[in-house]
Design an enzyme around this catalytic site. Structure first.
Site, PDB file in Angstrom:
ATOM      1  N   ASN A  94      37.403  45.392  33.408  1.00  0.00           N
ATOM      2  CA  ASN A  94      38.738  45.016  33.861  1.00  0.00           C
ATOM      3  C   ASN A  94      39.840  45.833  33.213  1.00  0.00           C
ATOM      4  OD1 ASN A  94      37.607  43.228  35.594  1.00  0.00           O
ATOM      5  ND2 ASN A  94      37.905  41.424  34.279  1.00  0.00           N
ATOM      6  N   ARG A 176      38.877  43.840  44.833  1.00  0.00           N
ATOM      7  CA  ARG A 176      40.077  43.038  44.588  1.00  0.00           C
ATOM      8  C   ARG A 176      41.057  43.768  43.668  1.00  0.00           C
ATOM      9  NH1 ARG A 176      40.305  38.638  46.976  1.00  0.00           N
ATOM     10  NH2 ARG A 176      42.319  38.383  45.990  1.00  0.00           N
ATOM     11  N   PRO A 206      45.735  34.599  45.487  1.00  0.00           N
ATOM     12  CA  PRO A 206      46.938  35.137  46.141  1.00  0.00           C
ATOM     13  C   PRO A 206      47.604  36.224  45.292  1.00  0.00           C
ATOM     14  CG  PRO A 206      47.414  33.006  45.134  1.00  0.00           C
ATOM     15  CD  PRO A 206      45.934  33.257  44.939  1.00  0.00           C
ATOM     16  N   VAL A 207      48.583  36.921  45.880  1.00  0.00           N
ATOM     17  CA  VAL A 207      49.283  37.980  45.133  1.00  0.00           C
ATOM     18  C   VAL A 207      50.784  37.686  45.055  1.00  0.00           C
ATOM     19  CG1 VAL A 207      47.578  39.780  45.609  1.00  0.00           C
ATOM     20  CG2 VAL A 207      49.484  39.430  47.202  1.00  0.00           C
ATOM     21  N   ASP A 208      51.156  36.420  45.224  1.00  0.00           N
ATOM     22  CA  ASP A 208      52.578  36.073  45.242  1.00  0.00           C
ATOM     23  C   ASP A 208      53.303  36.462  43.951  1.00  0.00           C
ATOM     24  OD1 ASP A 208      50.802  34.023  44.243  1.00  0.00           O
ATOM     25  OD2 ASP A 208      52.532  32.709  44.044  1.00  0.00           O
ATOM     26  N   LEU A 209      52.618  36.361  42.821  1.00  0.00           N
ATOM     27  CA  LEU A 209      53.289  36.703  41.560  1.00  0.00           C
ATOM     28  C   LEU A 209      53.506  38.213  41.436  1.00  0.00           C
ATOM     29  CD1 LEU A 209      51.372  34.270  39.152  1.00  0.00           C
ATOM     30  CD2 LEU A 209      53.626  33.948  40.179  1.00  0.00           C
ATOM     31  N   ASP A 395      35.805  34.123  32.581  1.00  0.00           N
ATOM     32  CA  ASP A 395      34.689  35.033  32.890  1.00  0.00           C
ATOM     33  C   ASP A 395      33.446  34.735  32.047  1.00  0.00           C
ATOM     34  OD1 ASP A 395      36.337  36.234  34.699  1.00  0.00           O
ATOM     35  OD2 ASP A 395      36.811  37.974  33.446  1.00  0.00           O
ATOM     36  N   VAL A 417      41.329  28.114  35.427  1.00  0.00           N
ATOM     37  CA  VAL A 417      41.974  29.362  35.851  1.00  0.00           C
ATOM     38  C   VAL A 417      41.766  29.617  37.347  1.00  0.00           C
ATOM     39  CG1 VAL A 417      42.095  31.863  35.496  1.00  0.00           C
ATOM     40  CG2 VAL A 417      41.784  30.334  33.538  1.00  0.00           C
ATOM     41  N   ARG A 505      28.337  44.952  40.297  1.00  0.00           N
ATOM     42  CA  ARG A 505      29.777  45.245  40.352  1.00  0.00           C
ATOM     43  C   ARG A 505      30.375  45.245  38.962  1.00  0.00           C
ATOM     44  NH1 ARG A 505      32.581  43.506  45.658  1.00  0.00           N
ATOM     45  NH2 ARG A 505      34.256  44.571  44.575  1.00  0.00           N
TER      46      ARG A 505
HETATM   47  N1  EPU Z   1      47.314  33.904  40.773  1.00  0.00           N
HETATM   48  C1  EPU Z   1      48.270  33.474  41.658  1.00  0.00           C
HETATM   49  N2  EPU Z   1      49.143  34.398  42.173  1.00  0.00           N
HETATM   50  C2  EPU Z   1      49.088  35.706  41.825  1.00  0.00           C
HETATM   51  C3  EPU Z   1      48.091  36.136  40.918  1.00  0.00           C
HETATM   52  C4  EPU Z   1      47.220  35.200  40.403  1.00  0.00           C
HETATM   53  O1  EPU Z   1      48.352  32.294  42.003  1.00  0.00           O
HETATM   54  O2  EPU Z   1      49.914  36.494  42.318  1.00  0.00           O
HETATM   55  C5  EPU Z   1      46.350  32.916  40.234  1.00  0.00           C
HETATM   56  C6  EPU Z   1      44.923  33.222  40.664  1.00  0.00           C
HETATM   57  O3  EPU Z   1      44.662  32.739  41.960  1.00  0.00           O
HETATM   58  C7  EPU Z   1      44.132  32.532  39.581  1.00  0.00           C
HETATM   59  C8  EPU Z   1      45.014  32.700  38.351  1.00  0.00           C
HETATM   60  O4  EPU Z   1      46.317  33.009  38.835  1.00  0.00           O
HETATM   61  O5  EPU Z   1      43.978  31.184  39.885  1.00  0.00           O
HETATM   62  C9  EPU Z   1      44.555  33.796  37.408  1.00  0.00           C
HETATM   63  O6  EPU Z   1      44.485  35.022  38.091  1.00  0.00           O
HETATM   64  P1  EPU Z   1      44.763  36.420  37.389  1.00  0.00           P
HETATM   65  O7  EPU Z   1      45.815  37.123  38.168  1.00  0.00           O
HETATM   66  O8  EPU Z   1      44.986  36.219  35.931  1.00  0.00           O
HETATM   67  O9  EPU Z   1      43.380  37.139  37.605  1.00  0.00           O
HETATM   68  P2  EPU Z   1      43.145  38.569  38.225  1.00  0.00           P
HETATM   69  O10 EPU Z   1      44.093  39.539  37.681  1.00  0.00           O
HETATM   70  O11 EPU Z   1      43.012  38.453  39.705  1.00  0.00           O
HETATM   71  C10 EPU Z   1      41.558  39.318  36.304  1.00  0.00           C
HETATM   72  C11 EPU Z   1      40.145  39.792  36.213  1.00  0.00           C
HETATM   73  C12 EPU Z   1      39.210  38.639  36.494  1.00  0.00           C
HETATM   74  C13 EPU Z   1      39.475  37.539  35.468  1.00  0.00           C
HETATM   75  C14 EPU Z   1      40.944  37.126  35.522  1.00  0.00           C
HETATM   76  C15 EPU Z   1      41.323  36.096  34.481  1.00  0.00           C
HETATM   77  C16 EPU Z   1      40.391  42.082  36.904  1.00  0.00           C
HETATM   78  C17 EPU Z   1      40.053  43.150  37.856  1.00  0.00           C
HETATM   79  N3  EPU Z   1      39.935  40.867  37.160  1.00  0.00           N
HETATM   80  O12 EPU Z   1      41.707  38.851  37.642  1.00  0.00           O
HETATM   81  O13 EPU Z   1      37.890  39.131  36.327  1.00  0.00           O
HETATM   82  O14 EPU Z   1      38.668  36.433  35.737  1.00  0.00           O
HETATM   83  O15 EPU Z   1      41.781  38.273  35.348  1.00  0.00           O
HETATM   84  O16 EPU Z   1      41.047  36.561  33.215  1.00  0.00           O
HETATM   85  O17 EPU Z   1      41.019  42.335  35.899  1.00  0.00           O
HETATM   86  C18 EPU Z   1      35.576  39.077  36.535  1.00  0.00           C
HETATM   87  O18 EPU Z   1      35.549  40.098  35.832  1.00  0.00           O
HETATM   88  O19 EPU Z   1      34.542  38.405  36.811  1.00  0.00           O
HETATM   89  C19 EPU Z   1      36.856  38.621  37.044  1.00  0.00           C
HETATM   90  C20 EPU Z   1      36.973  37.780  38.073  1.00  0.00           C
END
Ligand code: EPU
Length: 537
Positions: A94, A176, A206-209, A395, A417, A505
């Site tokens: 990541n 993703r 989602p990607v709203d943030l 994770d 999470v 992956r």
């Molecule tokens: N979220 C929102 N809106 C957003 C972004 C996130 O509601 O715009 C929510 C997500 O739906 C989730 C929570 O916030 O419920 C946490 O999401 P986060 O954005 O922190 O996760 P991510 O960036 O999508 C990364 C890792 C994940 C890991 C999470 C949490 C990468 C590529 N992926 O995901 O890794 O679980 O942070 O630490 O960096 C994995 O490696 O198995 C994996 C899923």
């Protein structure tokens, strides 16, 4: 600066450090995986009435017979082997994915070492970068033992002459993390168009943030038809701003951080993610000439630079891979080391492993060793709640659930999470695990071995079984795949794990590394008939 961040330098005093810690638990999911209940699997029910596990040969045939044909590769795990040795830990997936995306910000050649190059996600990210005109060269790692060999593959990215701000949609949709190219392309080119992958097995994601953060920096952002389109304000440059994240999202923090690196003026990100991968990205940006302060805290201050240059950088070791191997060691009552690791990245995981009775300590520089509970004691249950860093990582939650399934006593596992990351509960049920899911929590009643493996009168090699038994199980995402494999290592008989492509992956050479520790794990090709399992050529 952390050791190993070659060429990196740490920005000065942490600007605004000490803000509110991440709002843990704000996302407690409403519902969990469908159908996960105590002993939910059919195999579990079939045997649950019996006093103990089925004979290994029966489990093997039953498991093999249940493998659906044409399902690609399968991991066959024969439980009971004790593990020993040192598991080599790859660069953090990541972090590497974020750094590769961030290389699009750089007007100079970037050389990133310790990239886990064999991961499918890394290959996909390379395709995404190349589709916008970046030139990517992957070097082979040095010979084992040679100087620099431990730093693994180096990826050199030259994004000086980008040809497009619309990465290939097919590659983007299957990864993703490709959303992380949106901000760099927007900041560099002034516009970007990135397709969105749909929801995935662990939640809607989602990607709203990300979108709100970019809008705060002056971008016009529109999300429609499965695509996000962003345009910088007149003049082509984003403007620094104060951005408060409702949740310390890793991805959204990285998006705003990358956008702010080239923005005009100063950006403050409040309630930022504190994950080591975010800190690694900040170190990388600083190594390329950026000005990021406060990394590793909940407030980041970024002074935008007119441009970033090239740099050399080494990815941090993968804390989740390290934690997975340590958990495998615990579950099999084995003494195993992992290296390289940054022990402080694993604080929560080590605390929980110690709560089960294991001991974990430094075994050399950047090397940790786990030893099972002393004095012939069984692993003890320990409650666990996934939280943003520095809390227990989501994770690691599936792997730890597998560990608890083979420990003594009952424990509560809560996932806060992601809203749908308990799918392994139903699959572990097929292996005899006693799990009861209620929304985003699972109550685990452990099924420990009758005697501590390896103790006199106990199992020893070939007998290190928990009360779990082998079954045919299916992984829907990589951490679930790891958890099921780990459970198989401690189960009696043979476990067949399908969905290996998910494991590939995110774990580099997972089965190879387990075999090197002494695990009986084979990668088989599921042939046309259910019992026609053969090794891949
Ligand atoms: N979220 C929102 N809106 C957003 C972004 C996130 O509601 O715009 C929510 C997500 O739906 C989730 C929570 O916030 O419920 C946490 O999401 P986060 O954005 O922190 O996760 P991510 O960036 O999508 C990364 C890792 C994940 C890991 C999470 C949490 C990468 C590529 N992926 O995901 O890794 O679980 O942070 O630490 O960096 C994995 O490696 O198995 C994996 C899923």
């Amino acid at each position: 600066m952390r050791p190993g961040a070659g060429g990196g330098r740490r920005a000065g005093a942490a600007g605004g450090a000490g803000g509110a810690r991440g709002r843990a638990g704000a996302r407690a999911g409403a519902q969990g995986a469908a159908g996960a209940g105590a002993g939910a699997g059919a195999g579990a029910r079939a045997r649950a009435s019996g006093a103990g596990a089925a004979a290994p040969e029966v489990a093997a045939v039953a498991a093999a017979a249940a493998v659906p044909a044409g399902r690609g590769q399968v991991l066959r795990v024969r439980g009971g082997a004790r593990l020993e040795g040192c598991a080599p830990v790859s660069g953090a997936k990541n972090s590497a994915l974020a750094l590769l995306a961030a290389s699009l910000l750089c007007d100079g050649e970037v050389c990133i070492r310790r990239v886990p190059a064999r991961l499918r996600d890394v290959t996909l990210m390379r395709q995404v970068l190349e589709s916008v005109g970046a030139r990517v060269q992957a070097g082979a790692p040095g010979a084992p033992g040679a100087q620099g060999a431990e730093e693994g593959h180096a990826f050199c990215v030259d994004a000086r002459a980008l040809t497009s701000a619309r990465p290939d949609a097919a590659a983007v949709r299957s990864l993703r993390a490709s959303i992380l190219t949106l901000a760099p392309l927007l900041a560099r080119v002034g516009e970007a168009e990135v397709a969105l992958p749909g929801g995935c097995a662990i939640g809607a994601r989602p990607v709203d943030l990300h979108v709100r953060g970019l809008r705060a920096l002056g971008a016009e952002v529109e999300v429609s038809g499965g695509t996000v389109r962003a345009r910088a304000p007149a003049g082509g440059r984003l403007r620094g701003a104060r951005v408060y994240l409702d949740f310390p999202s890793v991805g959204a923090t990285e998006t705003v951080l990358m956008a702010a690196a080239l923005a005009e003026g100063t950006t403050l990100i409040e309630n930022a993610a504190q994950e080591p991968e975010v800190e690694d990205l900040a170190d990388f940006l600083n190594a390329a000439g950026g000005h990021v302060a406060g990394a590793g805290t909940s407030t980041l201050e970024i002074r935008g630079a007119p441009s970033l240059g090239g740099c050399e950088f080494t990815v941090i070791p993968d804390r989740i891979e390290a934690g997975t191997f340590l958990t495998a060691a615990a579950l099999t009552y084995s003494a195993v080391s992992v290296a390289p690791v940054m022990p402080n990245h694993l604080t929560a995981v080590l605390a929980k492993l110690e709560a089960t009775g294991c001991q974990v300590g430094l075994d050399g520089p950047m090397r940790l060793r786990l030893v099972p509970p002393p004095g012939g004691e069984l692993l003890r249950a320990a409650d666990v709640t996934s939280l943003p860093y520095p809390g227990f990582p989501t994770d690691m939650q599936p792997q730890f659930t597998a560990l608890l399934a083979g420990a003594q006593g009952s424990a509560l596992v809560r996932e806060t999470v992601f809203e749908n990351r308990l799918g392994h509960a139903a699959e572990l049920g097929r292996m005899g695990a006693q799990l009861r899911q209620d929304g985003s929590a699972v109550m685990v009643e452990g099924r420990p071995p009758a005697r501590v493996p390896g103790q006199s009168g106990g199992g020893g090699a070939g007998g290190a079984h928990s009360g779990l038994w082998g079954a045919s199980v299916s992984a829907r995402n990589l951490r679930e795949g790891a958890a099921l494999t780990l459970a198989g290592l401690a189960a009696e008989g043979e476990t067949l794990v399908t969905g290996v492509e998910h494991i590939d992956r995110g774990y580099e050479g997972f089965d190879e590394k387990l075999r090197a520790l002494g695990a009986d794990v084979a990668r088989l090709e599921a042939g046309p008939g259910p019992l026609d399992m053969k090794r891949p050529a």
